[in-house]
Design an enzyme around this catalytic site. Sequence first.
Site, PDB file in Angstrom:
ATOM      1  N   ASN A 294     -23.167  44.209 -55.852  1.00 41.84           N
ATOM      2  CA  ASN A 294     -24.346  43.433 -55.435  1.00 41.84           C
ATOM      3  C   ASN A 294     -24.238  43.100 -53.949  1.00 41.84           C
ATOM      4  O   ASN A 294     -23.159  42.794 -53.452  1.00 41.84           O
ATOM      5  CB  ASN A 294     -24.487  42.155 -56.265  1.00 41.84           C
ATOM      6  CG  ASN A 294     -23.337  41.193 -56.056  1.00 41.84           C
ATOM      7  OD1 ASN A 294     -22.175  41.571 -56.149  1.00 41.84           O
ATOM      8  ND2 ASN A 294     -23.657  39.936 -55.786  1.00 41.84           N
TER       9      ASN A 294
ATOM     10  N   CYS B 258     -23.950  35.639 -57.058  1.00 39.63           N
ATOM     11  CA  CYS B 258     -22.846  34.793 -57.504  1.00 39.63           C
ATOM     12  C   CYS B 258     -23.105  33.312 -57.249  1.00 39.63           C
ATOM     13  O   CYS B 258     -22.609  32.452 -57.974  1.00 39.63           O
ATOM     14  CB  CYS B 258     -21.556  35.221 -56.823  1.00 39.63           C
ATOM     15  SG  CYS B 258     -21.602  35.168 -55.013  1.00 39.63           S
TER      16      CYS B 258
ATOM     17  N   LYS C  45     -13.201  49.712 -49.484  1.00 39.04           N
ATOM     18  CA  LYS C  45     -13.476  50.400 -50.740  1.00 39.04           C
ATOM     19  C   LYS C  45     -14.718  49.757 -51.364  1.00 39.04           C
ATOM     20  O   LYS C  45     -14.644  48.666 -51.928  1.00 39.04           O
ATOM     21  CB  LYS C  45     -12.265  50.297 -51.683  1.00 39.04           C
ATOM     22  CG  LYS C  45     -12.352  51.239 -52.897  1.00 39.04           C
ATOM     23  CD  LYS C  45     -13.156  50.617 -53.992  1.00 39.04           C
ATOM     24  CE  LYS C  45     -13.345  51.542 -55.166  1.00 39.04           C
ATOM     25  NZ  LYS C  45     -14.350  51.017 -56.126  1.00 39.04           N
TER      26      LYS C  45
ATOM     27  N   GLU D 212     -20.000  33.517 -66.946  1.00 37.84           N
ATOM     28  CA  GLU D 212     -20.964  34.069 -65.988  1.00 37.84           C
ATOM     29  C   GLU D 212     -21.683  35.270 -66.603  1.00 37.84           C
ATOM     30  O   GLU D 212     -21.056  36.253 -67.002  1.00 37.84           O
ATOM     31  CB  GLU D 212     -20.256  34.504 -64.708  1.00 37.84           C
ATOM     32  CG  GLU D 212     -21.227  34.990 -63.640  1.00 37.84           C
ATOM     33  CD  GLU D 212     -20.529  35.426 -62.366  1.00 37.84           C
ATOM     34  OE1 GLU D 212     -21.007  35.065 -61.273  1.00 37.84           O
ATOM     35  OE2 GLU D 212     -19.503  36.135 -62.459  1.00 37.84           O
TER      36      GLU D 212
ATOM     37  N   GLU E 154     -13.094  36.096 -54.067  1.00 42.29           N
ATOM     38  CA  GLU E 154     -14.307  35.371 -54.477  1.00 42.29           C
ATOM     39  C   GLU E 154     -14.755  35.993 -55.782  1.00 42.29           C
ATOM     40  O   GLU E 154     -15.067  37.183 -55.834  1.00 42.29           O
ATOM     41  CB  GLU E 154     -15.384  35.466 -53.389  1.00 42.29           C
ATOM     42  CG  GLU E 154     -16.573  34.554 -53.637  1.00 42.29           C
ATOM     43  CD  GLU E 154     -17.656  35.211 -54.460  1.00 42.29           C
ATOM     44  OE1 GLU E 154     -17.716  34.933 -55.689  1.00 42.29           O
ATOM     45  OE2 GLU E 154     -18.430  35.993 -53.900  1.00 42.29           O
ATOM     46  N   LEU E 155     -14.806  35.168 -56.855  1.00 42.01           N
ATOM     47  CA  LEU E 155     -14.844  35.719 -58.205  1.00 42.01           C
ATOM     48  C   LEU E 155     -16.032  35.262 -59.039  1.00 42.01           C
ATOM     49  O   LEU E 155     -15.963  35.226 -60.264  1.00 42.01           O
ATOM     50  CB  LEU E 155     -13.531  35.368 -58.914  1.00 42.01           C
ATOM     51  CG  LEU E 155     -12.266  35.744 -58.131  1.00 42.01           C
ATOM     52  CD1 LEU E 155     -11.029  35.261 -58.848  1.00 42.01           C
ATOM     53  CD2 LEU E 155     -12.208  37.244 -57.890  1.00 42.01           C
TER      54      LEU E 155
ATOM     55  N   GLY F  34     -15.285  40.124 -56.671  1.00 41.90           N
ATOM     56  CA  GLY F  34     -15.510  40.784 -57.952  1.00 41.90           C
ATOM     57  C   GLY F  34     -15.225  39.836 -59.098  1.00 41.90           C
ATOM     58  O   GLY F  34     -15.497  38.640 -59.015  1.00 41.90           O
TER      59      GLY F  34
END
Length: 487
Positions: free
Chosen positions: A159, A290, A182, A387, A257-258, A235
């Site tokens: 995203n 997110c 990546k 989530e 950041e999850l 991710g």
Amino acid sequence: MSEHRIEVAGVEVATQHYIGGRRVGSASTFEVRSPLDWDWKLADVARGDASTARDAVTAAEEAFPAWAALSAKERAEHLHRLADVIDANVERVAQVETVDMAMRLQSLRERLVHRGAENFRNYADLAAGYEERVWSSKGTENRVIRMPAGPAVIITPWNAPWMLSTWKMAPALAAGNPVVLKPAEWSPLSASILADLADEAGMPPGVLNVVQGIGEEVGAALVADPRVRRISFTGSPEAARHIGRAAAENIVPFTAELGGKGPLLVFEDADLDAAAKKAAWQYDDSGQVCLAGTRLLVQDSIREAFLERFHAYVDTHVLGDSRADDTTITPMIHPDHLARVDGFVQRARDNGDRVVRGGRVRPDGGLFYEPTLVEPASNDSEIVQREVFGPVLTFQTFADEDEGVRLANSTDYGLSGIVYTGSRERAERVGRAVRAGTVWVNTFLVRDLTAPFGGCRISGIGREGGHFALEFHADLKTLQILDGSTG
């Protein structure tokens, strides 16, 4: 056109990796399809492996001494040139990103592609303007010096791939660290364009590398390479645990950041119309954001008044092609993700949660999920606690401020929160009490690039943004010189 370059939405896109300033192929490829029409295959893209990862880290390692030796101002000149090239190619990036990931073309043209240029300029200037801390202590002069750390691996999600890639790469490059990027396999094409733009801007070979492929294959090899000195990941918590183990093995700092499960609290003294409108806007980008406030927490006394306004605003949404100006809700990224989101809603139904509106894949085809509101039977419901990352919001009420804050802090996440209130005192109290990396009061998604960004609990570790990101990408040295010992 080269066999390794294809046309996507009228734009030439390279399908190979970019390593050491040149295009490099792989023995195998993977398909990239458009969320706008899943029958539309955009490209067969080079599929990297452990050998590709080694080559990319080698290129970054070889580029490191010369890049690190430049002054911050000299590196800033390179990044400003790249930013200028990005601004000259907004339409090129926007056209590809909108068919690759299905973000709204209008938003890409007007804001998000330019944000990439802004990221490079912002971090270039912050790094160039750094002032070493200098003080005297115990007969010595002390200085705090930032040293470039070494090759950095950047792994980005599917995203907002353009914005997040530039947001993560810019501080690493400005700090003096060559980068291996990546991108996610579901939306890798704008990263390939970024490599071309870096080449056009004259970026030294090996300073910016792009490796495509599957996370478990090339991504795992990248983060396990002992020559890598920084890792930045966005991710899922599950993937972060694997990366964290690899980083720990090599004693490498990493930031993650999850995702989140942000509360949107609305108090009875709030501007109800503004709050309801903002709540309805949480469906933007099909909820694949997110930072979204996905848990609507509304004070009991304004329940019906809020819902009336909320439903009216949701009714104005238009589900459509990302390239159409009137579209407000776009297709979802992939059939697998569409099925995942629907699975959450169907399990909620089965478990006794009430689906107030939506709750199904749009029946006339495409990767669309109807804007959905669920009233859970319990705060422990899966739909509240996990989530979903789709156009699915939950709705709960609270009696008073204490209960509202308790509900806001009742998940394992802590990335963001939104509060609507007409009281400055309550804004301060609740804003401080909500446990999240960022809390907005009476607004949403207003970002200052110098502010820290990141999450608490399983929403992540570390902070990005401003000097926080530059410090992460540096090794700090304290230099002490005995007073009077030098001429």
